[in-house]
Design a protein around this motif. Sequence first.
Motif, PDB file in Angstrom:
ATOM      1  N   GLU A 199       0.826  -1.210   0.000  1.00  0.00           N
ATOM      2  CA  GLU A 199       0.000   0.000   0.000  1.00  0.00           C
ATOM      3  C   GLU A 199       0.864   1.265   0.000  1.00  0.00           C
ATOM      4  O   GLU A 199       2.063   1.218   0.259  1.00  0.00           O
ATOM      5  N   THR A 200       0.224   2.407  -0.289  1.00  0.00           N
ATOM      6  CA  THR A 200       0.932   3.674  -0.469  1.00  0.00           C
ATOM      7  C   THR A 200       0.354   4.719   0.472  1.00  0.00           C
ATOM      8  O   THR A 200      -0.868   4.806   0.650  1.00  0.00           O
ATOM      9  N   ILE A 201       1.242   5.529   1.066  1.00  0.00           N
ATOM     10  CA  ILE A 201       0.837   6.654   1.896  1.00  0.00           C
ATOM     11  C   ILE A 201       1.328   7.939   1.237  1.00  0.00           C
ATOM     12  O   ILE A 201       2.428   7.977   0.682  1.00  0.00           O
ATOM     13  N   ARG A 202       0.490   8.982   1.279  1.00  0.00           N
ATOM     14  CA  ARG A 202       0.782  10.216   0.545  1.00  0.00           C
ATOM     15  C   ARG A 202       0.706  11.429   1.459  1.00  0.00           C
ATOM     16  O   ARG A 202      -0.140  11.484   2.356  1.00  0.00           O
ATOM     17  N   PHE A 203       1.594  12.400   1.193  1.00  0.00           N
ATOM     18  CA  PHE A 203       1.603  13.666   1.925  1.00  0.00           C
ATOM     19  C   PHE A 203       1.892  14.814   0.961  1.00  0.00           C
ATOM     20  O   PHE A 203       2.623  14.643  -0.018  1.00  0.00           O
ATOM     21  N   ARG A 204       1.332  15.995   1.286  1.00  0.00           N
ATOM     22  CA  ARG A 204       1.605  17.219   0.537  1.00  0.00           C
ATOM     23  C   ARG A 204       1.761  18.372   1.527  1.00  0.00           C
ATOM     24  O   ARG A 204       1.016  18.467   2.505  1.00  0.00           O
ATOM     25  N   TYR A 205       2.722  19.245   1.252  1.00  0.00           N
ATOM     26  CA  TYR A 205       2.980  20.399   2.099  1.00  0.00           C
ATOM     27  C   TYR A 205       3.328  21.597   1.233  1.00  0.00           C
ATOM     28  O   TYR A 205       3.889  21.444   0.142  1.00  0.00           O
ATOM     29  N   ALA A 206       3.045  22.783   1.749  1.00  0.00           N
ATOM     30  CA  ALA A 206       3.538  24.016   1.150  1.00  0.00           C
ATOM     31  C   ALA A 206       4.491  24.683   2.134  1.00  0.00           C
ATOM     32  O   ALA A 206       4.221  24.725   3.345  1.00  0.00           O
ATOM     33  N   VAL A 207       5.603  25.183   1.596  1.00  0.00           N
ATOM     34  CA  VAL A 207       6.567  25.955   2.375  1.00  0.00           C
ATOM     35  C   VAL A 207       6.650  27.332   1.718  1.00  0.00           C
ATOM     36  O   VAL A 207       7.003  27.432   0.539  1.00  0.00           O
ATOM     37  N   VAL A 208       6.302  28.368   2.464  1.00  0.00           N
ATOM     38  CA  VAL A 208       6.302  29.731   1.927  1.00  0.00           C
ATOM     39  C   VAL A 208       7.476  30.487   2.548  1.00  0.00           C
ATOM     40  O   VAL A 208       7.616  30.525   3.780  1.00  0.00           O
ATOM     41  N   VAL A 209       8.305  31.089   1.698  1.00  0.00           N
ATOM     42  CA  VAL A 209       9.536  31.752   2.121  1.00  0.00           C
ATOM     43  C   VAL A 209       9.414  33.233   1.788  1.00  0.00           C
ATOM     44  O   VAL A 209       9.166  33.593   0.631  1.00  0.00           O
ATOM     45  N   ALA A 210       9.617  34.090   2.791  1.00  0.00           N
ATOM     46  CA  ALA A 210       9.356  35.518   2.587  1.00  0.00           C
ATOM     47  C   ALA A 210      10.444  36.384   3.205  1.00  0.00           C
ATOM     48  O   ALA A 210      10.948  36.098   4.296  1.00  0.00           O
ATOM     49  N   ASP A 211      10.787  37.451   2.537  1.00  0.00           N
ATOM     50  CA  ASP A 211      11.628  38.492   3.122  1.00  0.00           C
ATOM     51  C   ASP A 211      10.831  39.246   4.173  1.00  0.00           C
ATOM     52  O   ASP A 211       9.631  39.488   4.020  1.00  0.00           O
ATOM     53  N   GLY A 212      11.517  39.639   5.251  1.00  0.00           N
ATOM     54  CA  GLY A 212      10.900  40.463   6.279  1.00  0.00           C
ATOM     55  C   GLY A 212      10.215  39.659   7.367  1.00  0.00           C
ATOM     56  O   GLY A 212       9.770  38.530   7.148  1.00  0.00           O
ATOM     57  N   ASP A 213      10.151  40.245   8.557  1.00  0.00           N
ATOM     58  CA  ASP A 213       9.351  39.683   9.641  1.00  0.00           C
ATOM     59  C   ASP A 213       7.910  40.094   9.374  1.00  0.00           C
ATOM     60  O   ASP A 213       7.538  41.259   9.529  1.00  0.00           O
ATOM     61  N   ARG A 214       7.085  39.125   8.988  1.00  0.00           N
ATOM     62  CA  ARG A 214       5.726  39.442   8.543  1.00  0.00           C
ATOM     63  C   ARG A 214       4.736  39.613   9.698  1.00  0.00           C
ATOM     64  O   ARG A 214       3.577  39.968   9.455  1.00  0.00           O
ATOM     65  N   GLY A 215       5.163  39.315  10.929  1.00  0.00           N
ATOM     66  CA  GLY A 215       4.245  39.477  12.043  1.00  0.00           C
ATOM     67  C   GLY A 215       3.130  38.440  12.022  1.00  0.00           C
ATOM     68  O   GLY A 215       3.087  37.546  11.172  1.00  0.00           O
ATOM     69  N   GLU A 216       2.214  38.563  12.973  1.00  0.00           N
ATOM     70  CA  GLU A 216       1.145  37.569  13.093  1.00  0.00           C
ATOM     71  C   GLU A 216       0.196  37.605  11.899  1.00  0.00           C
ATOM     72  O   GLU A 216      -0.118  36.570  11.302  1.00  0.00           O
ATOM     73  N   ASP A 217      -0.277  38.791  11.534  1.00  0.00           N
ATOM     74  CA  ASP A 217      -1.200  38.884  10.406  1.00  0.00           C
ATOM     75  C   ASP A 217      -0.522  38.486   9.102  1.00  0.00           C
ATOM     76  O   ASP A 217      -1.137  37.831   8.237  1.00  0.00           O
TER      77      ASP A 217
END
Length: 300
Positions: free
Chosen positions: A268-286
């Motif tokens: 059998e097969t197990i699957r996963f997907r993820y997004a990694v977002v990379v940004a300049d600056g401290d974007r804060g909570e919002d």
Amino acid sequence: MTLQATHALGHSVAVTAGGVELFTYVYRPDTPVLESPKPYLHPIRTRGGRLVSLFRPHDHVWHKGIAWSLPCVGEHNFWGGPTYVAGEYVQLDNNGSATHREMTTLTAEAGRAVIGHALDWTAQDGAPVIEERRALTATLIDDATWALVFETAMANVSGATIDFGSPTTKGRENAGYGGLFWRGPRSFTDGVIQSPDGAGGDELRGRRAEWFGFRGKHDETGDGSTIVMVDDTANPQHPPQWFARTENFACLNPAPFFSEEVPLPDGETIRFRYAVVVADGDRGEDGCALLAQHGRDALR
């Protein structure tokens, strides 16, 4: 802007935008067996060229940028280093390898680059354990932000059911690491871990959430950068518990096997997907919440 992919045949693929190398995917590394050889992404940079990954730190030499890294796959260790057994870490002859079979896709066009990869996961003695197909898709969001979608399909070819777990499932409290693991640069130590419910530190480890972020600062300039990782809603164990640290070093890891083993029957097969977002600056909570939305959009 157009993404470009440069293939160092038999070794790695580098993806660049506007003269900045956003990441290099090393698919055939020269890694010692005790570090459980596997592909990794390093260096990883923001659109502005700021380095947001760390390679082979002296405290945990098996940490390598971002890697799909699993400490407890049945009896096998595909994480690196010793294995947690009966209350202590013990170096066993169980450090498996995830090795390159073939590059199945390599394309780069306006704002998008795709790497397709087939791998074989084998025990330290060479016995087959898993056949994997993965894809890495990089997209540009704006002049200061880009996203990586990591997808994997792992087929059990070992001949028996495999239980995926972590040191926590073996008895070590709050050490449920395993999965897509990011190690941040040294200067990010004591940075801010960001959850959907608020910012904090190591006390957030083990929380369940769709996404987590990390807000860190760079030496020399004092500039900030932000990393947000998003778990796909179709992933097993969604929303995951997060293995996140800042006090001793910076890391993020949506850990699907944090506190509960997940069995995978033979064939059998197990699957996963993820997004990694990379940004300049401290974007804060919002800003982190907005980056998480960009991650969701990338996963669609």
